[in-house]
Design a protein around this motif. Structure first.
Motif, PDB file in Angstrom:
ATOM      1  N   PHE A  52       0.834  -1.208   0.000  1.00 34.18           N
ATOM      2  CA  PHE A  52       0.000   0.000   0.000  1.00 34.18           C
ATOM      3  C   PHE A  52       0.865   1.252   0.000  1.00 34.18           C
ATOM      4  O   PHE A  52       0.623   2.202  -0.762  1.00 34.18           O
ATOM      5  CB  PHE A  52      -0.924  -0.017   1.219  1.00 34.18           C
ATOM      6  N   PHE A  53       1.907   1.275   0.846  1.00 31.81           N
ATOM      7  CA  PHE A  53       2.788   2.442   0.899  1.00 31.81           C
ATOM      8  C   PHE A  53       3.598   2.593  -0.391  1.00 31.81           C
ATOM      9  O   PHE A  53       3.878   3.716  -0.829  1.00 31.81           O
ATOM     10  CB  PHE A  53       3.715   2.348   2.114  1.00 31.81           C
ATOM     11  N   VAL A  54       3.965   1.473  -0.996  1.00 28.26           N
ATOM     12  CA  VAL A  54       4.648   1.534  -2.292  1.00 28.26           C
ATOM     13  C   VAL A  54       3.739   2.185  -3.332  1.00 28.26           C
ATOM     14  O   VAL A  54       4.184   3.003  -4.150  1.00 28.26           O
ATOM     15  CB  VAL A  54       5.080   0.120  -2.747  1.00 28.26           C
ATOM     16  N   ASN A  55       2.451   1.858  -3.283  1.00 28.66           N
ATOM     17  CA  ASN A  55       1.494   2.469  -4.215  1.00 28.66           C
ATOM     18  C   ASN A  55       1.375   3.969  -3.999  1.00 28.66           C
ATOM     19  O   ASN A  55       1.225   4.737  -4.958  1.00 28.66           O
ATOM     20  CB  ASN A  55       0.123   1.817  -4.061  1.00 28.66           C
ATOM     21  N   LEU A  56       1.434   4.408  -2.740  1.00 27.75           N
ATOM     22  CA  LEU A  56       1.377   5.843  -2.454  1.00 27.75           C
ATOM     23  C   LEU A  56       2.547   6.580  -3.079  1.00 27.75           C
ATOM     24  O   LEU A  56       2.431   7.753  -3.456  1.00 27.75           O
ATOM     25  CB  LEU A  56       1.359   6.082  -0.942  1.00 27.75           C
ATOM     26  N   VAL A  57       3.679   5.903  -3.184  1.00 31.50           N
ATOM     27  CA  VAL A  57       4.847   6.494  -3.843  1.00 31.50           C
ATOM     28  C   VAL A  57       4.696   6.406  -5.361  1.00 31.50           C
ATOM     29  O   VAL A  57       4.962   7.369  -6.089  1.00 31.50           O
ATOM     30  CB  VAL A  57       6.136   5.771  -3.394  1.00 31.50           C
ATOM     31  N   ALA A  58       4.235   5.255  -5.837  1.00 27.64           N
ATOM     32  CA  ALA A  58       4.196   4.992  -7.280  1.00 27.64           C
ATOM     33  C   ALA A  58       3.296   5.958  -8.031  1.00 27.64           C
ATOM     34  O   ALA A  58       3.600   6.330  -9.174  1.00 27.64           O
ATOM     35  CB  ALA A  58       3.736   3.555  -7.525  1.00 27.64           C
ATOM     36  N   ILE A  59       2.192   6.394  -7.429  1.00 23.37           N
ATOM     37  CA  ILE A  59       1.266   7.254  -8.177  1.00 23.37           C
ATOM     38  C   ILE A  59       1.814   8.663  -8.391  1.00 23.37           C
ATOM     39  O   ILE A  59       1.268   9.417  -9.195  1.00 23.37           O
ATOM     40  CB  ILE A  59      -0.120   7.333  -7.493  1.00 23.37           C
ATOM     41  N   PHE A  60       2.943   9.002  -7.707  1.00 22.25           N
ATOM     42  CA  PHE A  60       3.558  10.314  -7.912  1.00 22.25           C
ATOM     43  C   PHE A  60       5.004  10.257  -8.369  1.00 22.25           C
ATOM     44  O   PHE A  60       5.589  11.277  -8.714  1.00 22.25           O
ATOM     45  CB  PHE A  60       3.454  11.147  -6.622  1.00 22.25           C
ATOM     46  N   GLY A  61       5.589   9.077  -8.384  1.00 19.02           N
ATOM     47  CA  GLY A  61       6.949   8.944  -8.887  1.00 19.02           C
ATOM     48  C   GLY A  61       7.956   9.749  -8.081  1.00 19.02           C
ATOM     49  O   GLY A  61       7.886   9.837  -6.853  1.00 19.02           O
ATOM     50  N   PHE A  62       8.908  10.373  -8.786  1.00 18.33           N
ATOM     51  CA  PHE A  62      10.019  11.070  -8.132  1.00 18.33           C
ATOM     52  C   PHE A  62       9.596  12.317  -7.360  1.00 18.33           C
ATOM     53  O   PHE A  62      10.359  12.839  -6.551  1.00 18.33           O
ATOM     54  CB  PHE A  62      11.081  11.467  -9.170  1.00 18.33           C
ATOM     55  N   THR A  63       8.392  12.810  -7.586  1.00 22.10           N
ATOM     56  CA  THR A  63       7.947  14.025  -6.886  1.00 22.10           C
ATOM     57  C   THR A  63       7.324  13.721  -5.529  1.00 22.10           C
ATOM     58  O   THR A  63       6.954  14.643  -4.802  1.00 22.10           O
ATOM     59  CB  THR A  63       6.899  14.791  -7.736  1.00 22.10           C
ATOM     60  N   PHE A  64       7.205  12.435  -5.161  1.00 24.62           N
ATOM     61  CA  PHE A  64       6.396  12.077  -3.997  1.00 24.62           C
ATOM     62  C   PHE A  64       6.821  12.764  -2.695  1.00 24.62           C
ATOM     63  O   PHE A  64       5.952  13.131  -1.889  1.00 24.62           O
ATOM     64  CB  PHE A  64       6.349  10.551  -3.819  1.00 24.62           C
ATOM     65  N   PRO A  65       8.142  12.990  -2.402  1.00 22.89           N
ATOM     66  CA  PRO A  65       8.460  13.626  -1.110  1.00 22.89           C
ATOM     67  C   PRO A  65       7.866  15.026  -0.994  1.00 22.89           C
ATOM     68  O   PRO A  65       7.379  15.418   0.073  1.00 22.89           O
ATOM     69  CB  PRO A  65       9.995  13.671  -1.098  1.00 22.89           C
ATOM     70  N   TRP A  66       7.895  15.773  -2.073  1.00 25.22           N
ATOM     71  CA  TRP A  66       7.398  17.150  -2.041  1.00 25.22           C
ATOM     72  C   TRP A  66       5.870  17.191  -2.135  1.00 25.22           C
ATOM     73  O   TRP A  66       5.243  18.112  -1.594  1.00 25.22           O
ATOM     74  CB  TRP A  66       8.041  17.951  -3.175  1.00 25.22           C
ATOM     75  N   ILE A  67       5.285  16.189  -2.783  1.00 26.38           N
ATOM     76  CA  ILE A  67       3.816  16.088  -2.826  1.00 26.38           C
ATOM     77  C   ILE A  67       3.268  15.925  -1.412  1.00 26.38           C
ATOM     78  O   ILE A  67       2.365  16.657  -0.969  1.00 26.38           O
ATOM     79  CB  ILE A  67       3.367  14.891  -3.699  1.00 26.38           C
ATOM     80  N   TYR A  68       3.837  14.976  -0.677  1.00 28.48           N
ATOM     81  CA  TYR A  68       3.319  14.702   0.667  1.00 28.48           C
ATOM     82  C   TYR A  68       3.757  15.765   1.668  1.00 28.48           C
ATOM     83  O   TYR A  68       3.065  15.989   2.674  1.00 28.48           O
ATOM     84  CB  TYR A  68       3.733  13.295   1.111  1.00 28.48           C
TER      85      TYR A  68
END
Length: 544
Positions: free
Chosen positions: A220-236
């Motif tokens: 589930f947590f991998v999916n939370l990363v996958a839907i935003f790719g490399f931008t995920f740290p700044w998205i969250y």
């Protein structure tokens, strides 16, 4: 917007269908107010697309339009006056969201879900600013459209309501709910007429597995990363830093956190598929872009990482068309080839695929010939279990295609290495619509001596001789996975009965056979006709 639309049109035209799209294309061949797995919106979009184009674009055209509409709505919901200075940043942000990008051309239930979520939020924003009868009517219609897209839409409506409980006292909000329910009546009626088959499947019949942290919760947590790719740290980071400055922002936050929390809890029970959480892309696109406009460092990094995402996604999108560029074999590759190989052997006769609601519609789409998925006790029910496809192949010469068979009149190998064998049947006859119902109270104990009563309903227009059918029983584990299949000696309660009368019910008795597995959790009755594998004729019955 024009560039995005043009790219998606070209992608749609040159990319072969994926299996789910072919399945929903099968939906659209006979329009209804509901289907086995989903509400009817995806079929409606495909039918509309087919009026404009043929082939793959005739499946995907409306998705291309809706994806542009989603971007327009997202742009309109951003009030910050600085937004026009950062138009490229907006497109990089939205285009770099992996599934938001993919659903720009694929036609899946999530495609209208994303569009109507954006439209719902846009109307809701206007509604809380100035509630009127007209805005309530529009809000109700869009809520119904959301629910016609996918059942997960209930989460969107629920969490937005939860963010503003004052709506419970708002007469216009209640008007919107009434309008939504009135618009949804046709689907309610369809569910009732079809014994709530969709609800039963999603809530009670789907097989599952024992809890596995890596596959379920970590996945589930991998999916939370996958839907935003490399931008995920700044998205969250933007999500975490954003506060409820208005009712609308509060709704965006409740929707995002609510969906994440809901599927986090679900991950302790089942594997959460990536597309189930895709809806958070809509509120997060607004939250993150507003945050980017006020935070230079975040804006810089999302822009940089977003460009990398976009390059990777564009490369993969080309690979969807040109297989050597794609890192793995994917389901858009080779479908025209394998369907043509079968057609070269079978000609224009119908093809019956064993246990494949995926292959059957794909072959029908590319060959133009009738197909049917014959589902047996090792598989699951699907749209072919409830529609009229079976009637198209009755008493005709067909080719029966299976990957479980050891040999046949012809063999076919897919690009992924799967081998299928096909054999000709001169006069095919199946009775997969026969339904078995227990008359005992559930759950039952595993008593091998107890006589169990059940009845068989024959919905066909002709009587069925009992000599053509045999009864079997599958034992399932606690996760509803078939582990053991045994024959059953079912005896008619009236010994003079020799046929299953048309549109009538026949009573039988049997005793449970001794299972080879330990501690079965469920059993299920199946019927074999003319030597075929046992079908999915009964419900899963709980054993205590």
């Amino acid at each position: 917007m024009s560039a995005v639309f043009a790219i998606n049109l070209l992608q749609s035209y040159f990319t072969e269908l994926i299996f789910d799209e072919a399945y929903y294309w099968h939906y659209a061949q006979k329009m209804a107010w509901g289907y086995f797995d989903h509400p009817p919106m995806v079929a409606f979009l495909i039918r509309l697309s087919s009026y404009f184009f043929d082939g793959e674009l005739g499946v995907r055209f409306m998705s291309c339009l809706l994806s542009v509409g989603t971007l327009v709505l997202l742009w309109l919901m951003i009030d910050n006056p600085k937004k026009r200075d950062y138009v490229p940043h907006f497109f990089i942000l939205t285009f770099s969201m992996t599934l938001l990008n993919a659903y720009g051309f694929f036609t899946l239930p999530d495609t209208p879900l994303l569009f109507f979520t954006a439209l719902f939020l846009w109307i809701y924003k206007k509604f809380i600013a100035n509630a009127t009868v007209l805005s309530a009517i529009f809000l109700g219609i869009v809520m119904a459209a959301l629910m016609y897209s996918k059942y997960h839409a209930v989460l969107v409506i629920f969490f937005v309501l939860l963010s503003n409980l004052a709506l419970l006292k708002n007469k216009y909000a209640w008007l919107a709910v009434i309008i939504a329910l009135l618009c949804y009546i046709p689907h309610f009626l369809w569910l009732y007429e079809n014994d709530f088959v969709s609800i039963k499947y999603h809530l009670f019949e789907r097989p599952n597995g024992a809890y596995d942290f890596n596959k379920y919760t970590l996945g589930f947590f991998v999916n939370l990363v996958a839907i935003f790719g490399f931008t995920f740290p700044w998205i969250y980071k933007a999500l975490y830093k954003t506060k409820s400055s208005s009712l609308f922002t509060k709704a965006l936050l409740y929707l995002t956190y609510g969906v994440i929390l809901f599927f986090f809890i679900s991950s302790f029970n089942r594997r959460v598929q990536t597309q189930w959480i895709i809806v958070i892309s809509i509120p997060l696109a607004i939250i993150v872009f507003n945050y980017m406009l006020e935070n230079t460092n975040t804006r810089k990094w999302i822009y940089r990482m977003g460009i990398i995402n976009c390059v990777v996604l564009l490369f993969l999108r080309i690979g969807l068309i040109y297989e050597p560029l794609f890192p793995i074999f994917y389901e858009t590759h080779g479908n025209k080839q394998w369907t043509e190989e079968i057609r070269a052997e079978a000609g224009d006769i119908p093809i019956v695929f064993e246990n494949s609601y995926r292959n059957a519609p794909m072959y029908a789409f590319y060959s133009g010939n009738p197909t049917y998925s014959l589902n047996n006790i090792y598989y699951r029910r699907n749209q072919y279990s409830i529609d009229s496809s079976e009637y198209q192949v009755q008493h005709k010469k067909i080719m029966y295609v299976s990957k479980s068979a050891k040999s046949g009149d012809a063999s076919f190998t897919r690009m992924n290495g799967t081998v299928y064998h096909g054999k000709f049947i001169e006069n095919f006859e199946s009775f997969r619509k026969l339904r078995c119902f227990l008359t005992e109270e559930e759950p039952l104990s595993l008593d091998l001596k107890k006589v169990i009563n059940f009845k068989v309903f024959n919905p066909y227009g002709t009587d069925i001789p009992l000599e053509k059918i045999k009864f079997g029983l599958a034992y399932l584990n606690d996760h509803k996975q078939v582990k053991d299949v045994l024959s059953v000696d079912a005896i008619p309660t009236n010994e003079n009965i020799l046929t299953l009368k048309s549109n009538d019910t026949t009573n039988f008795t049997f005793t449970l056979p001794k299972p080879n597995m330990k501690n079965p959790g469920y059993f299920r009755i199946g019927i074999s006709e003319n030597g075929l594998n046992y079908g999915l004729n009964g419900e899963n019955i709980k054993l205590k």
